[in-house]
Design an enzyme around this catalytic site. Structure first.
Site, PDB file in Angstrom:
ATOM      1  N   HIS A   1     -23.338  -9.227  40.002  1.00 63.06           N
ATOM      2  CA  HIS A   1     -22.557  -8.459  39.022  1.00 63.06           C
ATOM      3  C   HIS A   1     -22.520  -6.979  39.389  1.00 63.06           C
ATOM      4  N   PHE A   2     -23.686  -6.404  39.683  1.00 65.57           N
ATOM      5  CA  PHE A   2     -23.643  -4.944  39.777  1.00 65.57           C
ATOM      6  C   PHE A   2     -23.228  -4.412  41.142  1.00 65.57           C
ATOM      7  N   HIS A   3     -23.078  -5.273  42.141  1.00 66.28           N
ATOM      8  CA  HIS A   3     -22.470  -4.762  43.371  1.00 66.28           C
ATOM      9  C   HIS A   3     -20.951  -4.724  43.288  1.00 66.28           C
TER      10      HIS A   3
ATOM     11  N   ARG B   1     -33.445 -13.348  41.920  1.00 65.37           N
ATOM     12  CA  ARG B   1     -33.302 -12.012  42.479  1.00 65.37           C
ATOM     13  C   ARG B   1     -34.681 -11.456  42.792  1.00 65.37           C
ATOM     14  N   ARG B   2     -34.744 -10.358  43.530  1.00 63.77           N
ATOM     15  CA  ARG B   2     -36.001  -9.697  43.859  1.00 63.77           C
ATOM     16  C   ARG B   2     -37.029 -10.680  44.403  1.00 63.77           C
TER      17      ARG B   2
ATOM     18  N   HIS C   1     -29.497   1.251  30.615  1.00 69.04           N
ATOM     19  CA  HIS C   1     -28.128   0.771  30.406  1.00 69.04           C
ATOM     20  C   HIS C   1     -27.118   1.914  30.479  1.00 69.04           C
TER      21      HIS C   1
ATOM     22  N   TYR D   1     -23.095   3.709  32.908  1.00 67.12           N
ATOM     23  CA  TYR D   1     -21.880   4.454  32.579  1.00 67.12           C
ATOM     24  C   TYR D   1     -21.927   5.860  33.164  1.00 67.12           C
TER      25      TYR D   1
HETATM   26 FE1  HAS Z   1     -23.823  -4.397  33.803  1.00 65.56          FE
HETATM   27  C1  HAS Z   1     -26.978  -5.776  34.269  1.00 65.56           C
HETATM   28  C2  HAS Z   1     -23.498  -6.128  30.865  1.00 65.56           C
HETATM   29  C3  HAS Z   1     -20.759  -2.894  33.247  1.00 65.56           C
HETATM   30  C4  HAS Z   1     -24.468  -2.177  36.351  1.00 65.56           C
HETATM   31  N1  HAS Z   1     -25.402  -4.060  35.088  1.00 65.56           N
HETATM   32  C5  HAS Z   1     -26.598  -4.739  35.121  1.00 65.56           C
HETATM   33  C6  HAS Z   1     -27.440  -4.187  36.152  1.00 65.56           C
HETATM   34  C7  HAS Z   1     -26.743  -3.133  36.715  1.00 65.56           C
HETATM   35  C8  HAS Z   1     -25.465  -3.080  36.037  1.00 65.56           C
HETATM   36  C9  HAS Z   1     -27.234  -2.219  37.818  1.00 65.56           C
HETATM   37  O1  HAS Z   1     -25.384  -7.560  28.901  1.00 65.56           O
HETATM   38  C10 HAS Z   1     -28.819  -4.734  36.556  1.00 65.56           C
HETATM   39  C11 HAS Z   1     -29.981  -3.924  36.112  1.00 65.56           C
HETATM   40  C12 HAS Z   1     -31.240  -4.565  36.634  1.00 65.56           C
HETATM   41  O2  HAS Z   1     -31.671  -4.218  37.762  1.00 65.56           O
HETATM   42  O3  HAS Z   1     -31.799  -5.442  35.959  1.00 65.56           O
HETATM   43  N2  HAS Z   1     -22.387  -4.536  32.353  1.00 65.56           N
HETATM   44  C13 HAS Z   1     -22.431  -5.328  31.253  1.00 65.56           C
HETATM   45  C14 HAS Z   1     -21.188  -5.205  30.499  1.00 65.56           C
HETATM   46  C15 HAS Z   1     -20.410  -4.286  31.178  1.00 65.56           C
HETATM   47  C16 HAS Z   1     -21.185  -3.864  32.331  1.00 65.56           C
HETATM   48  C17 HAS Z   1     -20.813  -5.927  29.250  1.00 65.56           C
HETATM   49  N3  HAS Z   1     -22.804  -2.866  34.655  1.00 65.56           N
HETATM   50  C18 HAS Z   1     -21.566  -2.393  34.259  1.00 65.56           C
HETATM   51  C19 HAS Z   1     -21.201  -1.248  35.068  1.00 65.56           C
HETATM   52  C20 HAS Z   1     -22.244  -1.042  35.950  1.00 65.56           C
HETATM   53  C21 HAS Z   1     -23.245  -2.070  35.671  1.00 65.56           C
HETATM   54  C22 HAS Z   1     -19.923  -0.472  34.913  1.00 65.56           C
HETATM   55  C23 HAS Z   1     -22.430  -0.016  37.011  1.00 65.56           C
HETATM   56  C24 HAS Z   1     -21.576   0.928  37.329  1.00 65.56           C
HETATM   57  N4  HAS Z   1     -24.999  -5.718  32.803  1.00 65.56           N
HETATM   58  C25 HAS Z   1     -24.700  -6.257  31.578  1.00 65.56           C
HETATM   59  C26 HAS Z   1     -25.866  -7.031  31.097  1.00 65.56           C
HETATM   60  C27 HAS Z   1     -26.861  -6.931  32.067  1.00 65.56           C
HETATM   61  C28 HAS Z   1     -26.291  -6.105  33.118  1.00 65.56           C
HETATM   62  C29 HAS Z   1     -25.993  -7.785  29.847  1.00 65.56           C
HETATM   63  C30 HAS Z   1     -28.275  -7.566  32.056  1.00 65.56           C
HETATM   64  C31 HAS Z   1     -28.262  -8.853  32.787  1.00 65.56           C
HETATM   65  C32 HAS Z   1     -29.634  -9.448  33.000  1.00 65.56           C
HETATM   66  O4  HAS Z   1     -29.822 -10.629  32.647  1.00 65.56           O
HETATM   67  O5  HAS Z   1     -30.524  -8.778  33.527  1.00 65.56           O
HETATM   68  C33 HAS Z   1     -19.039  -3.795  30.749  1.00 65.56           C
HETATM   69  O6  HAS Z   1     -19.043  -2.382  30.633  1.00 65.56           O
HETATM   70  C34 HAS Z   1     -17.933  -4.230  31.674  1.00 65.56           C
HETATM   71  C35 HAS Z   1     -16.551  -3.897  31.147  1.00 65.56           C
HETATM   72  C36 HAS Z   1     -15.528  -3.937  32.244  1.00 65.56           C
HETATM   73  C37 HAS Z   1     -14.335  -4.534  32.189  1.00 65.56           C
HETATM   74  C38 HAS Z   1     -13.425  -4.505  33.404  1.00 65.56           C
HETATM   75  C39 HAS Z   1     -12.229  -3.580  33.248  1.00 65.56           C
HETATM   76  C40 HAS Z   1     -11.457  -3.529  34.538  1.00 65.56           C
HETATM   77  C41 HAS Z   1     -10.946  -2.401  35.108  1.00 65.56           C
HETATM   78  C42 HAS Z   1     -10.234  -2.489  36.448  1.00 65.56           C
HETATM   79  C43 HAS Z   1      -8.757  -2.677  36.283  1.00 65.56           C
HETATM   80  C44 HAS Z   1      -8.058  -2.762  37.603  1.00 65.56           C
HETATM   81  C45 HAS Z   1      -6.870  -2.183  37.881  1.00 65.56           C
HETATM   82  C46 HAS Z   1      -6.281  -2.377  39.200  1.00 65.56           C
HETATM   83  C47 HAS Z   1      -6.108  -1.383  36.898  1.00 65.56           C
HETATM   84  C48 HAS Z   1     -13.870  -5.244  30.982  1.00 65.56           C
HETATM   85  C49 HAS Z   1     -11.044  -1.044  34.466  1.00 65.56           C
HETATM   86  C50 HAS Z   1      -4.784  -2.464  39.093  1.00 65.56           C
HETATM   87  C51 HAS Z   1      -4.187  -3.581  39.748  1.00 65.56           C
HETATM   88  C52 HAS Z   1      -3.761  -4.772  39.315  1.00 65.56           C
HETATM   89  C53 HAS Z   1      -2.760  -5.518  40.104  1.00 65.56           C
HETATM   90  C54 HAS Z   1      -4.270  -5.495  38.084  1.00 65.56           C
HETATM   91  C1  HEM Z   2     -30.097  -4.739  45.169  1.00 72.61           C
HETATM   92  C2  HEM Z   2     -27.350  -5.783  49.069  1.00 72.61           C
HETATM   93  C3  HEM Z   2     -25.049  -1.519  48.610  1.00 72.61           C
HETATM   94  C4  HEM Z   2     -27.477  -0.698  44.484  1.00 72.61           C
HETATM   95  C5  HEM Z   2     -29.506  -5.410  46.231  1.00 72.61           C
HETATM   96  C6  HEM Z   2     -29.758  -6.784  46.583  1.00 72.61           C
HETATM   97  C7  HEM Z   2     -29.001  -7.080  47.683  1.00 72.61           C
HETATM   98  C8  HEM Z   2     -28.253  -5.902  48.015  1.00 72.61           C
HETATM   99  C9  HEM Z   2     -28.950  -8.403  48.425  1.00 72.61           C
HETATM  100  C10 HEM Z   2     -30.669  -7.731  45.804  1.00 72.61           C
HETATM  101  C11 HEM Z   2     -31.999  -7.838  46.408  1.00 72.61           C
HETATM  102  C12 HEM Z   2     -32.930  -8.687  45.577  1.00 72.61           C
HETATM  103  O1  HEM Z   2     -32.738  -8.848  44.362  1.00 72.61           O
HETATM  104  O2  HEM Z   2     -33.900  -9.199  46.177  1.00 72.61           O
HETATM  105  C13 HEM Z   2     -26.514  -4.699  49.296  1.00 72.61           C
HETATM  106  C14 HEM Z   2     -25.600  -4.597  50.402  1.00 72.61           C
HETATM  107  C15 HEM Z   2     -24.968  -3.399  50.292  1.00 72.61           C
HETATM  108  C16 HEM Z   2     -25.481  -2.749  49.087  1.00 72.61           C
HETATM  109  C17 HEM Z   2     -25.379  -5.649  51.470  1.00 72.61           C
HETATM  110  C18 HEM Z   2     -23.935  -2.854  51.228  1.00 72.61           C
HETATM  111  C19 HEM Z   2     -24.043  -1.775  51.878  1.00 72.61           C
HETATM  112  C20 HEM Z   2     -25.431  -0.978  47.396  1.00 72.61           C
HETATM  113  C21 HEM Z   2     -24.853   0.196  46.794  1.00 72.61           C
HETATM  114  C22 HEM Z   2     -25.531   0.418  45.631  1.00 72.61           C
HETATM  115  C23 HEM Z   2     -26.554  -0.608  45.512  1.00 72.61           C
HETATM  116  C24 HEM Z   2     -23.705   0.999  47.384  1.00 72.61           C
HETATM  117  C25 HEM Z   2     -25.353   1.505  44.600  1.00 72.61           C
HETATM  118  C26 HEM Z   2     -24.652   2.584  44.763  1.00 72.61           C
HETATM  119  C27 HEM Z   2     -28.441  -1.672  44.362  1.00 72.61           C
HETATM  120  C28 HEM Z   2     -29.452  -1.691  43.319  1.00 72.61           C
HETATM  121  C29 HEM Z   2     -30.220  -2.854  43.533  1.00 72.61           C
HETATM  122  C30 HEM Z   2     -29.653  -3.527  44.681  1.00 72.61           C
HETATM  123  C31 HEM Z   2     -29.632  -0.661  42.191  1.00 72.61           C
HETATM  124  C32 HEM Z   2     -31.381  -3.362  42.665  1.00 72.61           C
HETATM  125  C33 HEM Z   2     -32.687  -3.095  43.302  1.00 72.61           C
HETATM  126  C34 HEM Z   2     -33.804  -3.731  42.511  1.00 72.61           C
HETATM  127  O3  HEM Z   2     -33.693  -4.909  42.142  1.00 72.61           O
HETATM  128  O4  HEM Z   2     -34.787  -3.013  42.251  1.00 72.61           O
HETATM  129  N1  HEM Z   2     -28.568  -4.894  47.104  1.00 72.61           N
HETATM  130  N2  HEM Z   2     -26.432  -3.570  48.533  1.00 72.61           N
HETATM  131  N3  HEM Z   2     -26.458  -1.443  46.586  1.00 72.61           N
HETATM  132  N4  HEM Z   2     -28.607  -2.764  45.179  1.00 72.61           N
HETATM  133 FE1  HEM Z   2     -27.520  -3.150  46.844  1.00 72.61          FE
HETATM  134 CU    CU Z   3     -26.594  -2.893  30.486  1.00 74.36          CU
END
Ligand code: HAS
Ligand code: HEM
Ligand code: CU
Length: 580
Positions: free
Chosen positions: A387-389, A450-451, A236, A240
């Site tokens: 979510h994570f893309h 997924r996967r 997790h 960050y």
């Molecule tokens: Fe997540 C699963 C909960 C943030 C990445 N997350 C994942 C996985 C990845 C990932 C890779 O609680 C899958 C892992 C796997 O393979 O199984 N995540 C959260 C929560 C947040 C969160 C509560 N995640 C991230 C970030 C990631 C990331 C950041 C990567 C960089 N996530 C989960 C949970 C799972 C999960 C569960 C497990 C799910 C499951 O069932 O497996 C929070 O930190 C998010 C807070 C963010 C906000 C948004 C703030 C918005 C901003 C942009 C503002 C825009 C502006 C533009 C200013 C509240 C800062 C200006 C313009 C205007 C006009 C408005």
């Molecule tokens: C998994 C597409 C770029 C990180 C996946 C999956 C898809 C996908 C469809 C899910 C596969 C599955 O669950 O069977 C793409 C496409 C991209 C892209 C079209 C565009 C170029 C990226 C980038 C990152 C990223 C830029 C991170 C920097 C991951 C990770 C997984 C994933 C960590 C999970 C792998 C796993 O389940 O073990 N991607 N992806 N992807 N992708 Fe991407």
């Molecule tokens: Cu997490």
């Protein structure tokens, strides 16, 4: 009517200090290594997107990938670990060094690169020889080769090396500036590395105590639940470790690049302090569906997970205000005029602002995941990669792409070969990733797993199972194909500039000034902090990083003892499985 603004990019100051040659070359090495990993990783992504629309490209790719899962492991590991670690470990030393005017220890920084390179090559070897299709989470009892786990161990050990470099530079700066708070970019980098080093304890103990000896045959069996728990103690916070470097660029540089100032320096510090404290205790929200630990702890995890969203909500407002200030400084009027007035013709700004926009969807879906009962619906479906893309796949990837657009000219003294193609790559990435992520999230609500190599199913079975999700799976494929275009146009500019860019003046590092806060980048001199008044008090309090580390450690132990306790009293002994 919002038309009065000056178009065109903000002109960067020119680099005047030519004394940073070794640091620039090292930074460039980190950048190139990281982006080479992304080139391979991002080339595979669209194949996975096509998989979900029933298109099976893998028989044609037999000479490279034996299975879908082998490709998916390469994709997750190269993008998630190798790309992000290299860019971050370069950036979090280079930017602070330039901010402080302190030379980093080149020996340690070089060791950091060397360790990570050895780790990455070992991982690549293990993945491409088809011995280790264990996916990016390497959950046992799936069992890969020792090259995989040892490579992962070495890569992770390499990735914490910037910490001592930062501590040393900060101490030297503090000696020369008694009574001053650490300049902002250095502060954020230090807190990020402290967070990551603490977080690394989980995966490193999993690897060193369990997976390394197990894969070498020194341990016979393994406990999957204990190992998953240790993994998520790191897995997790790693999200960050992907996010905070992007925030460093948004807080530390973007406002200046956009033509304005950072709204609040102390708020940026506060965000990082909160991310440090809240990141570690919540890892088990990835285990809501795992058996064996108390319901009460699951409920507590929900509350903690909502807390970790707070610093990002603060960021949304601070960044939004900073961008509005920039837009208004450029003459943007009215409700949306400021947004249109941003320097959209600068690909570095466009990449970062568009990346931030996607995070609204990424954050919202994170909050869905963090709500235990809703997670039960989306867990292990394509909703989660959806979510994570729009977090790591857009916020991190696009911010790093944006960084490359000013950094390559800065590091090499070469002009981007084409601003237009750079802009095109950024917009297509934004559009492609948004369509792709919406498709994935929507398909997940129909239960598409997924996967899963769904395209290898017989045609009728695929349609019987996933026909209901035909529209979202089509969106996934369309998004994936657009992302291919985005990827290759980006790399055209990236490598084109490195090889053929015309010689030009180097832009300086665009450190932002703060509207409110103790550090002035304009003069390069830190403003001594007057204690006892206003915002500076907050900045002063947050200087006590070791107190923050202590708090984090206590919170983490408190969160993990009750979860690990029952597992440690019911150890299971599973043999390894090789399913590919
Ligand atoms: Fe997540 C699963 C909960 C943030 C990445 N997350 C994942 C996985 C990845 C990932 C890779 O609680 C899958 C892992 C796997 O393979 O199984 N995540 C959260 C929560 C947040 C969160 C509560 N995640 C991230 C970030 C990631 C990331 C950041 C990567 C960089 N996530 C989960 C949970 C799972 C999960 C569960 C497990 C799910 C499951 O069932 O497996 C929070 O930190 C998010 C807070 C963010 C906000 C948004 C703030 C918005 C901003 C942009 C503002 C825009 C502006 C533009 C200013 C509240 C800062 C200006 C313009 C205007 C006009 C408005
Ligand atoms: C998994 C597409 C770029 C990180 C996946 C999956 C898809 C996908 C469809 C899910 C596969 C599955 O669950 O069977 C793409 C496409 C991209 C892209 C079209 C565009 C170029 C990226 C980038 C990152 C990223 C830029 C991170 C920097 C991951 C990770 C997984 C994933 C960590 C999970 C792998 C796993 O389940 O073990 N991607 N992806 N992807 N992708 Fe991407
Ligand atoms: Cu997490």
């Amino acid at each position: 009517s919002g038309r009065a603004f000056t178009p065109g990019p903000v002109v960067y100051p020119v680099e005047t200090d030519e004394g940073w040659r070794p640091e620039r070359r090292m930074m460039l090495l980190f950048l190139i290594a990281g982006f080479c990993a992304l080139l391979i990783g991002a080339s595979i992504g669209p194949l996975q997107a096509l998989n979900y629309d029933g298109v099976n490209a893998y028989p044609a790719l037999r000479s490279i990938f034996h299975t879908y899962y082998q490709g998916l492991t390469v994709h997750g590991v190269l993008n998630g670990y190798v790309f992000t670690f290299f860019v971050t470990c370069g950036l979090l030393v280079y930017l602070p060094a330039r901010e402080l005017g302190q030379r980093p220890s080149m020996a340690l920084w070089g060791a950091c690169f060397g360790l990570m390179a050895v780790g990455a090559l070992s991982l690549i070897y293990a993945m491409f020889d088809n011995s280790s299709s264990v996916l990016w989470t390497f959950y046992p009892p799936l069992k890969g080769s020792p090259f995989f786990y040892l490579g992962m161990t070495i890569l992770t050990l390499g990735s914490v090396q910037p910490l001592p470099i930062l501590l040393k530079m900060r101490a030297a700066w503090k000696r020369a500036h008694p009574g001053c708070v650490t300049p902002l970019v250095t502060y954020m980098s230090l807190v990020t590395m402290l967070m990551w080093t603490l977080a690394g304890v989980g995966a490193l103990s999993e690897l060193i105590l369990q997976l390394d000896p197990w894969s070498l045959g020194l341990i016979g069996t393994i406990d999957p639940l204990i190992n998953r728990t240790l993994f998520w103690l790191t897995g997790h916070p790693i999200v960050y470790f992907w996010l905070m470097p992007a925030y460093i660029s948004w807080y530390g540089l973007l406002s200046r690049q956009a033509g304005g100032k950072l709204a609040s320096d102390p708020m940026a510090r506060m965000t990082f302090a909160l991310l440090l404290i809240f990141s570690l205790p919540v890892g088990s929200h990835h285990q809501f569906s795992d058996p064996g630990f108390s319901q009460i702890w699951r409920a507590i995890l929900v509350v903690l997970t909502m807390s970790v969203a707070i610093p990002s909500i603060i960021t949304a407002f601070t960044l939004g205000l900073s961008l509005e200030y920039a837009g208004r400084m450029r003459g943007g009027l009215g409700l949306v005029g400021w947004f249109r007035a941003l320097p959209w013709s600068d690909p570095s700004v466009a990449a970062q602002v568009l990346g931030a926009l996607t995070f609204i969807l990424g954050g919202a879906t994170g909050i869905v995941n963090g709500s235990w009962e809703l997670d039960a619906i989306v867990h292990n479906t394509t909703f989660v990669p959806g979510h994570f893309h729009v977090t790591v796949g857009s916020v991190t990837a696009m911010t790093f792409m944006g960084l490359a657009f000013w950094m390559i000219p800065h590091l090499t003294g070469r002009k981007l070969i084409s601003r237009r193609i750079a802009l095109f790559s950024v917009w297509t990435w934004f559009v492609g990733m948004t369509i792709f992520a919406i498709g994935m999230q929507w398909a997940g609500l129909y239960g598409v797993p997924r996967r899963a190599w769904v395209s290898a199913l017989p045609h009728e079975t695929y349609h019987a199972l996933y026909g209901v999700a035909a529209t979202p799976t089509a969106l996934i494929a369309v998004g994936g194909v657009i992302l291919w275009v985005a990827t290759y146009s980006f790399f055209l500019v990236f490598f084109g500039t490195l090889l053929f860019g015309r010689r030009a003046e180097r832009p300086a590092v665009p450190f932002a000034q703060a509207l409110s806060g103790p550090v002035s980048h304009e003069t390069g001199v830190a403003i001594p902090v007057a204690t006892g008044h206003g915002a500076s008090v907050l900045a002063n309090r947050l200087e006590h990083v070791w107190a923050l580390v202590g708090l984090t450690a206590v919170a983490t132990v408190a969160a993990y003892v009750p979860i690990l306790w029952p597992f440690l009293h019911n150890v299971t002994h599973s043999p390894g499985w090789v399913l590919w």
